[in-house]
Each structure stands twice: as structure tokens, then as C-alpha cells.
Design an enzyme around this catalytic site. Structure first.
Site, PDB file in Angstrom:
ATOM      1  N   TRP A  75       0.849  -1.189   0.000  1.00 21.95           N
ATOM      2  CA  TRP A  75       0.000   0.000   0.000  1.00 21.95           C
ATOM      3  C   TRP A  75       0.885   1.240   0.000  1.00 21.95           C
ATOM      4  CZ3 TRP A  75      -4.384  -1.247  -1.682  1.00 21.95           C
ATOM      5  CH2 TRP A  75      -5.051  -2.405  -1.271  1.00 21.95           C
ATOM      6  N   THR A  77       1.919   4.892   0.606  1.00 22.01           N
ATOM      7  CA  THR A  77       1.530   5.851   1.635  1.00 22.01           C
ATOM      8  C   THR A  77       1.936   7.287   1.307  1.00 22.01           C
ATOM      9  OG1 THR A  77       3.572   5.328   2.834  1.00 22.01           O
ATOM     10  CG2 THR A  77       1.576   4.123   3.471  1.00 22.01           C
ATOM     11  N   SER A  97       6.919   6.445  -0.776  1.00 23.36           N
ATOM     12  CA  SER A  97       6.972   5.606   0.409  1.00 23.36           C
ATOM     13  C   SER A  97       5.788   4.654   0.371  1.00 23.36           C
ATOM     14  CB  SER A  97       6.938   6.438   1.697  1.00 23.36           C
ATOM     15  OG  SER A  97       7.144   5.601   2.826  1.00 23.36           O
ATOM     16  N   SER A  98       5.963   3.503   1.012  1.00 25.11           N
ATOM     17  CA  SER A  98       4.880   2.517   1.008  1.00 25.11           C
ATOM     18  C   SER A  98       5.024   1.573   2.190  1.00 25.11           C
ATOM     19  CB  SER A  98       4.885   1.713  -0.294  1.00 25.11           C
ATOM     20  OG  SER A  98       6.028   0.881  -0.344  1.00 25.11           O
ATOM     21  N   SER A  99       3.949   0.856   2.459  1.00 26.93           N
ATOM     22  CA  SER A  99       3.994  -0.287   3.355  1.00 26.93           C
ATOM     23  C   SER A  99       4.139  -1.513   2.466  1.00 26.93           C
ATOM     24  CB  SER A  99       2.716  -0.374   4.198  1.00 26.93           C
ATOM     25  OG  SER A  99       2.748  -1.520   5.030  1.00 26.93           O
TER      26      SER A  99
END
Length: 379
Positions: A75, A77, A97-99
Site C-alpha cells: 500500500w 503511503t 513511500s509505502s507499506s
């Protein structure tokens, strides 16, 4: 039935045990223990055509939010530095940026061969989820994590502390490592790099390891674990996994140049440009032209463009095969074509046939063995 976070974590761990080929139960126990929804906060982006659509926790409802949090999905972010919670609508741009999908987090840690008691430097705290996974396994005292973006670092720290984890958290350039915490048993990067930063070599104990994805401006990628010997030389082989992380911000691509079909020399191509759309072919092309970007454009097959020199190459297909047009001081297609022919000549093996050697002075990727065909990285 209302969503149950603990049950969803167990289901995710079971899925990862198959998908990530995980053999170490300690990582699966960490997935079952760490609440991923905490690290997603209240907002993330999901792809919607050519844009990124913000998704809000209160709008989708708690049950759906938990199901999304425990899907094995990355996901996003942040897009171009804009956090999902600050977006007023869909955005077009680059994710910053991500998870990361949990199976990739676990796969990376498994490749790193981390054991209980190891001291680890994580480069790229991001949301803090992978940091929490490390803390659960190793204990806070053995985990140092560094994040480039101050806002992300602050948010990750708050979320980690909220569920009882207190590793050493540093805000700064992860490519410089963190010498105050060394020597480390392992450096693990949750971002990709164009070459191995020298400070990582200096901060690893003899026999320690560096696990990262090697990428570049074409966005080809390869996961590798390097072992550092007592001379400071790191060597290792790529795993062959078809995985990728975002480039570290200091290694990010420059803005893509506007493409115009500039006059240049045309000739038949010896290789099918579609090879650049295959995982390993794409990687080989990037090794050969590390300062070039690659994309598909209109009725051309592929475009290569070098920002520094203005050089470009573009291909087109006709009934007689493929024609390449090249302009500028660098013959980009010549470089790429020669590397692809070399790779094909030995049977076009997958990425696990490639390895890497990194020292203070030079860094090379080689095919089959260090004395085989090799390409220098832009170190």
C-alpha cells in the site's frame, strides 16, 4: 462476521509461508504478532488507472480496513512526497513511500539469513512495519533503523512506541549507514540502490552480510545477499526473485527527458527489443547502460535516453525485423545489444546466474562467475 485482526494475521502468516517460501517459523510468528494496521495509520493510496487514489480508514469502515491491511499487498503511503492523509483527491506521480507487502518483507529477511542475537541495521524505516518485525524477532537492542524522510521517521517512531517497540531510530541518509551502532551482523535495505554504498562495507563485521535490491534508472531490479570478508570485499549471488523496492532517494532517477525523434544513425537491431520487457533481459540492459532511462512511447517499441549526455535510442518494428535509431555521443543500443547478445549466447539464464563483487574501489556484476562477462556499476 466482523473482521478479527488476530485471525487475519494468522491467515496472512499462513499465506506467506507458502508464497515467500519461508522456512523460519520465527518470521511467521512475528507476522502473527505485529499489528500491520497500526503502521498504515488512517490513509493510504491504491492505484486507480494512471493515478493514485487516497483511501481513508473511516470511509471504508473498520472491517474493510483490516481486510485491506492484512492482504498481502503493497500500500503506497506517499506520492511525490505527499502523504495520503494530505491528498485532496487522486494524484499522478511517483510513489515515494509505502507499506511493502508482508511476503516481500519476510522474504528479504529470510534471504538475509538473520539469526537470533544478530545486530541489524535496517536502511529505510518507512512506515515502521518491517522494523517491528525485526524487533519482535531480535529485540529492540539489536535493531537500528534509519529513515531519510524526517516526517516518515517521526510517524514511524510514534507507531512503534505505541505498541511497545523502542529500537534505535535515526533520521538521515541511510546510504551513509550509522557508524555509532556498528559493527553490524547484517545490513538489510528496504529500498533499492544503484550500487552498494561504501559505508555499508565499513560498518559490517567480518563475515557479516548486506541484503538489498540492486536497481537503477531503468527500474530493473535484483535481490542479492553479499557476504563481507576480512578485506572488506563483498560477494554474493542474486536470488532470482522477481521483486523490487523503491530506489533510495539519493539514487533516484532525474526527471525523464522529453522524447523527440532526433536525427541519428539507423541500422537493423540484432535483438528483439521486447527482451527489455522480460525480467532478466531488462536487468541486463540496465547493467549495460546504467545512466539511461527506459520506457515505451507511442508507436515505438522502446526508448532509451541518457540525461547527462542527451543520447537516445529508439526502436521500431517492421516486416523485416527491428530498426534502431541512435543519437548523441553514447550509442546506447550498441551497449544494450552487446550485453543481451552475451547473455543469450550462454542460454539466457535467469537472474540467479548473476553475482556481484563490491570493494572500496570497484563494483561489478558478473555472469556465472567473477571471471565471466561483467559490467561495472556507477559506484
Amino acid at each position: 462476521m466482523p473482521a478479527d485482526a488476530a485471525r487475519l494475521r494468522r491467515a496472512l502468516a499462513e499465506q506467506i509461508s507458502e508464497k515467500a517460501r519461508t522456512t523460519d517459523p520465527a518470521w511467521l510468528a512475528a507476522v502473527e504478532a505485529v499489528p500491520r494496521e497500526v503502521f498504515l495509520g488512517t490513509d493510504f493510496y491504491r492505484p486507480s488507472g494512471s493515478t493514485w487514489e487516497p483511501v481513508n480508514r473511516s470511509r471504508v469502515g473498520e472491517d474493510e480496513w483490516l481486510r485491506l491491511a492484512y492482504s498481502d499487498t503493497t500500500w503506497v503511503t506517499q506520492v511525490d512526497g505527499i502523504d495520503a492523509g494530505d491528498a485532496t483527491g487522486p494524484l499522478a506521480g511517483r510513489p515515494t513511500s509505502s507499506s511493502t507487502l508482508p511476503s516481500l518483507v519476510v522474504r528479504t529477511l529470510e534471504v538475509a539469513e538473520i539469526q537470533n542475537g544478530h545486530k541489524v541495521l535496517e536502511v529505510g524505516t518507512g512506515t515502521g512495519y518491517s522494523t517491528a518485525i525485526l524487533c519482535h524477532r531480535l529485540g529492540d537492542a539489536n535493531v537500528t533503523s534509519i529513515e531519510y524522510d524526517p516526517r516518515l521517521a517521526e510517524t514511524a517512531a510514534d507507531r512503534l512506541n505505541s505498541i511497545g517497540y523502542s529500537p534505535t531510530l535515526v533520521t538521515g541518509d541511510g546510504l551513509q549507514g550509522y557508524s555509532e551502532g556498528g559493527e553490524y551482523d547484517a545490513v538489510v535495505a528496504t529500498c533499492a540502490v544503484r550500487h552498494i554504498p561504501r559505508p555499508w562495507l565499513w560498518q559490517i563485521r567480518d563475515g557479516g552480510s548486506i541484503t538489498t535490491t540492486l536497481s537503477g534508472w531503468m527500474l530493473a531490479s535484483g535481490l542479492i545477499r553479499l557476504t563481507v570478508d576480512d578485506s572488506g570485499t563483498a560477494t554474493g549471488r542474486f536470488t532470482g526473485d522477481t521483486v523490487s523496492y523503491m530506489l533510495a532517494r539519493p539514487h533516484e532517477r532525474p526527471p525523464r527527458p522529453v522524447f523527440h525523434r532526433l536525427p541519428g544513425r539507423a541500422r537493423p537491431s540484432r535483438v528483439d527489443p521486447a527482451l527489455l520487457e522480460e525480467w532478466t533481459g531488462h536487468f541486463v540492459a540496465q547493467l549495460a547502460a546504467p545512466s539511461a532511462e527506459f520506457w515505451i512511447s507511442g508507436d515505438t517499441d522502446v526508448v532509451l535516453a541518457d540525461v547527462a549526455t542527451g543520447s537516445q535510442a529508439w526502436t521500431e518494428t517492421d516486416r523485416d525485423g527491428w530498426t534502431v535509431h541512435q543519437h548523441g555521443p553514447l550509442r546506447l543500443w550498441d551497449q544494450v545489444e552487446e550485453a543481451l547478445v552475451t547473455w543469450q549466447r550462454v542460454g539466457a539464464p535467469d537472474q540467479s546466474a548473476f553475482g556481484m563483487t563490491a570493494t572500496d574501489e570497484t563494483q561489478t556484476v558478473w555472469l556465472h562467475d567473477p571471471d565471466g562477462p561483467n559490467w561495472s556499476l556507477p559506484a
